[in-house]
Design a protein around this motif. Structure first.
Motif, PDB file in Angstrom:
ATOM      1  N   PHE B 266       0.826  -1.202   0.000  1.00 28.73           N
ATOM      2  CA  PHE B 266       0.000   0.000   0.000  1.00 28.73           C
ATOM      3  C   PHE B 266       0.863   1.256   0.000  1.00 28.73           C
ATOM      4  N   ASN B 282      -4.400  -4.034  -3.420  1.00 28.59           N
ATOM      5  CA  ASN B 282      -4.150  -2.625  -3.683  1.00 28.59           C
ATOM      6  C   ASN B 282      -4.513  -2.271  -5.127  1.00 28.59           C
ATOM      7  N   ARG B 285      -8.349  -2.057  -5.681  1.00 27.98           N
ATOM      8  CA  ARG B 285      -9.136  -1.030  -5.003  1.00 27.98           C
ATOM      9  C   ARG B 285      -9.662   0.024  -5.949  1.00 27.98           C
TER      10      ARG B 285
END
Lengths: 482, 327, 353
Positions: B266, B282, B285
């Motif tokens: 992240f 990540n 997202r």
């Protein structure tokens, strides 16, 4: 009481303890716990020496100090003619087999993650492994480590390092303060001016002071690291050697362990592969005894060996110790707070109070004709199995045990002694013979007219319950073992 | 009973009893006490489910290439496809199989976490055993080092360490010890080392606390009176007793490090090009609203793994009669 | 107490946060000195070297990770000529010996000057000063929420230990413990923000702009952060409380006829909460890490996003400053909790002294 002196030593004993002193540092304040102070006694061959006293009187510490775990602060322990404190680590390892110890908590004395066979065999295994030649790198390690540690603990080096660290820290603080008050330039750098220059010099000086310690530290660590790397191939070679001979050794050990277990009344056939938690307290204590026996010791120090056991089991373990003593000609030091037990098993008893010896003598004499006020108080605390005796008549000792960090001056018992006078706080009583084979360290020893006061503690009936049990020699039923 | 009993027969209960000694059981029952006490602590179905799941993950870690799933960088269909019979868990933003991402991700996430925990356990265990056994100066020195390492918040330390060891950028091979490796591999290896350093102080604390307790036991004293050398006492007497607590803590350690490893993704630290659960989550997202499956499945893998590890660590504490020492 | 008053009054009067925190710190230390001076002095004496070593260590990691040339090229761009690179290095003191650099940096740091960012020329202290309160808010909300959830749950589970109620609560706790906060955050956003559209998904609103909006925006981040925390706390509290409930003073209380509720809350809770208190402090490390990630997910302009920006932009003074501020804050917090612990449990004084 609390006396010094060696008048009660007989000479020529199997074990002679002279002026034994054990002190532990407390925190960083420099205070010390005076656990054992100038204690002397001796143990004849085939004798059982009882050591009694209330909790915290230093009797267990004495036992451990004889075994050198940890070694005493001062004083000598002689095994026959050998003074243990003069022995090097390797020689000491050789001698240890002659002197063994049994501990109070039977469960805690056995490693829960090892089998009974391994536990009992451990003394033999350690000795066997010691028989293999130490390889050069390990020898170098053995010699180098104490020397290096000594150098590191050198008073001056430590002092220099402490000063150096202080100077360094001070220099850093000065630099930071000097620079912090200065205005930052266009790039954000701060000029500390003269203060910072001075601080730079101070930091250099601090660094210089630290240099010796750093050099010693770096060179020492480097040599250790080198030795560790050198040891690896040797270690592997040795492991191969050990593995090759292991089978033969294991056979031999199995036999010895088997014999030792059978001797203490543990069914060896089924117990060898079991773990300690599968046994009861009494059985575990028997296993501890077996572990002490495999090296054929001359002396066994029993540190409260039965205190953690049920009364019925106590008698069995005591019988076992008596039997072993007779059959193997072992001398025992029997440390306990249970007077009844000590009286029954001992040939001679040492009464201790706050790290000092009060009275020494045959148990019957101590019980019937105590000379020391503390001994009398201890004896009268034994419960008497006679309904006609009023338990409230037992003599009580007033107050708490004083702190062993700051023990009372003179006689250590004076703070709780009804007979204490001026002299007791100024002079420490010396041990002296008051009757045949009875020694006491007291300025005002008891005599005949005082004994009638303690008549209630009729010596023979003291432990009639235990006497009965002592002669029922049936070994404990092997409950946990099928 | 009108009023609920406030003193329950809970596992903690048993721990207290067993902590004292087990001899009472042995004396009363004809059967070996161990069998009785182990029977009382049933392992249960969840125990086996957790074991099975971790076994699956372990297979993914070791044999990802041999499993019948598409290669990690193989384009298997259109981008961002939901789960279908062709691609069980759908495809990601590059049209790669999400299932492959999860399986190869296990290799990276769990692999790094396990290696790091192993390293941390060895280092921390050594520090803790030495400090707890020798005490005095050695303890003071080692404990201060551990305390300083603990003084920096975990993730912050991880960021600093990974940033230090594996500065991102560059495409040429870099040197890792004696080998030339790609920047990605280099970053991954150094991440493992950084995480091992991260795990060390925590495990050292547990090991030290346990060693302090166990080296006070009388069997250690007994070994000393026999003349056993310190090293043998540490290895034979102390270590086997400290090990259960360390093992239980190591399981929690793996779980924690899996999370840290993902968290680093992240932050964009370390290698962010390969496949790991953190990277997959990540990446997904951005398309969360329309294509939640890209986040859901790696998250599920991660959650189940951590859950299994935590559950096993709990069970381990129950089974081996230890309580977590320290935090 | 006085420290809290200072924090609140200072906030109303508008004193900068750093001064407020510093004052509160001093008040707590002074208070502890009164009750147990020698212990506090001892701890203070170890605090300074610890802080020095922590800053030295982080400074070392940050400055030594790449050569000054790499920093210069990263900041100036790959096309920068050699002269510009040299000039940059000299101007920023990057060629000085490491210890000199550290001391110079430290000199500034003690008066609150953490240097100036290479990248945007804004003072590092200023940047961190903006970000820190936001991160602190998030952490405080999460801790409070975690306590509010965990204490009743823990007490209930201990009360019903080994029964169904305990099983449900404990299993839930294990579950929440096993969800990494960023995964929980992601799915909370998906369900509550994107799907049901109840709460905003990202961004931050200052408290003074709109109180309602502020809490609306902070709810999801706080919950994501609090769940794993509350699970940890609940498990600890339950464990300690189960053993407390077996102690004889509880049996005595029950024998006297004290109601179960009063036994739980009045007699058993306080002696059971020491471990919780310790972990409450130790956990702030976990909390800081968690807050950093949560900020990234919710795009909250706190320390987490500052750190990411600094890593991406190679803004190493900002990264250094952020790491040091977090580490130092953590050390100071642990120090305070230690003092608090001493005040609550006098036995500790003797044990540790």
């Amino acid at each position: 009481m609390a006396g010094s002196g060696t008048a009660h030593l007989r000479g020529g004993g199997a074990l002679t303890v002279e002026h034994l002193t054990v002190e532990f540092p407390v925190g960083t304040s420099g205070d010390k716990v005076h656990a054992v102070s100038d204690v002397s006694f001796d143990l004849m061959k085939g004798e059982t020496l009882g050591v009694v006293g209330e909790s915290g009187c230093g009797k267990s510490t004495t036992g451990k100090a004889i075994m050198r775990v940890p070694p005493p602060t001062s004083g000598s322990v002689r095994l026959g003619a050998i003074d243990l404190s003069t022995l090097g680590a390797d020689q000491l390892r050789d001698v240890r087999g002659r002197l063994q110890m049994i501990f109070q908590d039977p469960i805690s004395s056995l490693n829960p993650r090892r089998t009974i066979r391994d536990i009992v065999a451990e003394p033999l295994t350690v000795r066997w492994l010691d028989g293999f030649p130490r390889y050069p790198a390990a020898q170098a390690w053995d010699n180098f480590t104490p020397a290096m540690l000594k150098l590191w603990k050198n008073k001056w080096l430590v002092l220099l390092t402490k000063i150096g660290l202080g100077v360094l820290l001070g220099g850093v603080l000065l630099y930071v303060v000097a620079s912090a008050v200065g205005e930052p330039d266009q790039f954000g750098r701060r000029d500390g001016g003269a203060g910072a220059d001075l601080a730079n010099q101070i930091i250099r000086g601090g660094g210089l002071l630290l240099a010796p310690a750093a050099i010693v530290g770096i060179i020492g660590s480097a040599i250790w690291l080198l030795l560790v790397f050198l040891m690896i191939p040797f270690k592997i070679a040795r492991s191969v050697l050990v593995a090759m001979e292991k089978k033969e050794f294991a056979k031999e050990v199995d036999e010895k362990v088997f014999t030792a277990l059978e001797e203490v009344g543990i069914p060896a056939q089924v117990s060898m592969t079991k773990y300690p938690h599968e046994f009861s307290g009494g059985q575990a204590q028997r296993i501890s005894i077996a572990r002490a026996l495999v090296l054929d010791p001359e002396i066994i120090i029993c540190d409260e060996p039965v205190s953690a056991l049920d009364v019925s089991v106590q008698a069995q373990v005591l019988n076992l110790l008596e039997d072993l003593k007779a059959s193997r000609d072992i001398s025992l030091i029997f440390i306990a707070h249970d007077l009844a037990v000590v009286k029954n098993i001992s040939d001679r008893v040492v009464v201790m109070y706050l790290g000092k010896v009060c009275e020494v003598g045959q148990p019957d004499l101590l019980y019937s004709k105590p000379r020391h006020p503390y001994t009398r108080a201890l004896m009268s605390a034994i419960p008497v199995p006679d309904p006609l005796v009023d338990p409230r008549s037992a003599e009580e000792i007033d107050g708490e045990l004083p702190s062993p960090i700051h023990p009372p001056s003179g006689c250590r018992f004076r703070t709780r002694c009804a007979r204490a006078t001026e002299i007791c706080s100024t002079a420490e009583p010396e041990i002296a013979e008051v009757a045949d084979g009875q020694f006491v360290a007291c300025h005002h020893p008891l005599d005949e007219k005082d004994w009638h006061l303690s008549e209630r503690s009729v010596p023979v009936t003291v432990s009639s319950d235990l006497d009965g049990l002592l002669h029922s020699t049936t070994p404990e039923a092997p409950g946990g073992v099928k | 009973m009108s009023e609920p009993d406030l003193v329950p027969d809970s596992p903690v209960d048993r721990l207290k009893v067993d902590g004292g000694n087990v001899s009472s059981l042995a004396e009363t029952s004809g059967e070996p006490a161990a069998a009785a006490s182990y029977q009382a602590k049933k392992k249960g179905v969840f125990f086996w489910l957790a074991i099975i799941w971790l076994a699956i993950i372990l297979i993914c870690v070791l044999f990802a290439n041999f499993l019948p799933v598409p290669e990690i960088d193989e384009r298997v269909g259109d981008i961002r496809q939901g789960p279908s019979s062709e691609n069980l868990l759908g495809t990601n933003n590059l049209g790669r199989s999400v299932l492959s991402q999860c399986i190869y991700g296990a290799r990276r996430s769990m692999g790094v976490a396990m290696i790091a925990t192993l390293g941390g356990t060895i280092m921390g265990g050594t520090i803790g055993l030495l400090a707890g056994f020798y005490r005095r100066t050695i303890d003071t020195v080692l404990t201060s080092i551990v305390n300083i390492m603990l003084a920096i918040p975990g993730l912050v330390l991880a960021l600093a360490l990974v940033g230090f060891f594996a500065p991102s950028g560059g495409f040429e091979d870099q040197r890792f010890l004696f080998f030339d490796v790609s920047p990605a591999t280099n970053a991954t290896l150094w991440t493992a080392i950084a995480l091992a350093i991260l795990a060390t102080p925590a495990i050292a604390r547990v090991a030290r606390a346990q060693t302090l307790v166990w080296s006070d036991r009388e069997f250690v004293l007994a070994s000393r009176t026999i003349g056993t050398r310190n090293l043998r006492i540490i290895v034979r007497d102390v270590l086997p007793n400290v090990l259960p607590a360390m093992a239980s803590f190591a399981l929690i350690g793996i779980a924690a490090l899996v999370v840290v490893e993902a968290a680093l993704a992240f932050f964009g630290v370390g290698d962010v090009t390969g496949a790991s659960w953190g990277i997959a989550i990540n990446n997904g997202r951005a398309d969360l609203e329309d294509y939640p499956h890209m986040v859901l499945f790696p998250s599920l893998f991660m959650f189940l793994t951590i859950l299994s590890l935590n559950y096993l660590a709990d069970k381990f504490v129950d089974l081996s009669d230890i309580r977590e020492a320290g935090v | 107490m006085a420290a809290i008053v200072i924090l609140i009054v200072g906030w109303i009067v508008g004193i900068p946060l750093s001064i407020r925190l510093g004052l509160a710190f001093l008040v707590i230390v002074a208070g502890a000195m009164v009750t147990n001076g020698s212990y506090v002095l001892k701890r203070l004496a170890t605090l300074v070297p610890t802080l020095l070593l922590v800053t030295l260590f982080t400074f070392f990691l940050q400055t030594k990770r790449v050569t000054p040339e790499v920093v210069a090229i990263r900041v100036l761009g790959t096309g920068a000529n050699a002269d510009a690179v040299d000039k940059f290095i000299v101007e920023n003191n990057l060629d000085a010996p490491f210890l000199q650099q550290y001391l110079d940096w430290l000199s500034g740091a003690v008066v609150g000057d953490l240097g100036t960012s290479f990248v945007n020329n804004i003072s590092v202290s200023e940047q961190i000063g903006e970000a820190i309160p936001i991160s602190l808010q998030l952490m405080v909300y999460a801790q409070l929420l975690a306590l509010v959830i965990s204490v009743p749950a823990g007490v209930y589970a201990a009360y019903r230990a080994s029964r169904r109620g305990d099983a449900v609560v404990s299993t839930a706790a294990l579950g929440f413990l096993s969800i990494p906060n960023f995964i929980l955050a992601t799915f909370l956003v998906y369900i509550l923000a994107l799907w049901l559209d109840l709460l905003p998904a990202t961004s931050y609103v200052y408290l003074h702009e709109s109180v309602i909006d502020h809490f609306k925006h902070m709810l999801l981040p706080s919950v994501s952060l609090a769940m794993a925390l509350s699970a940890t706390y609940m498990r600890l509290l339950r464990g300690d409380m189960v053993s407390t409930l077996q102690e004889s003073f509880i049996t005595t209380a029950k024998a006297k006829g004290v109601s179960p509720a009063k036994v739980l809350w009045g007699h058993a809770l306080r002696p059971s909460s020491f471990t919780l208190l310790t972990v409450f402090a130790v956990n702030s490390g976990v909390l800081i890490g968690g807050a950093l990630i949560i900020e990234i997910i919710f795009i909250i302009p706190g320390m987490g996003n500052k750190i990411v920006a600094a890593i991406v932009g190679f803004d190493f003074l900002v990264l250094q400053g952020a790491v040091v501020v977090l580490a130092v804050g953590f050390v100071l917090l642990n120090f305070l909790i230690d003092l608090l612990y001493t005040a609550l449990d006098p036995r500790i004084r003797n044990v540790r002294a």
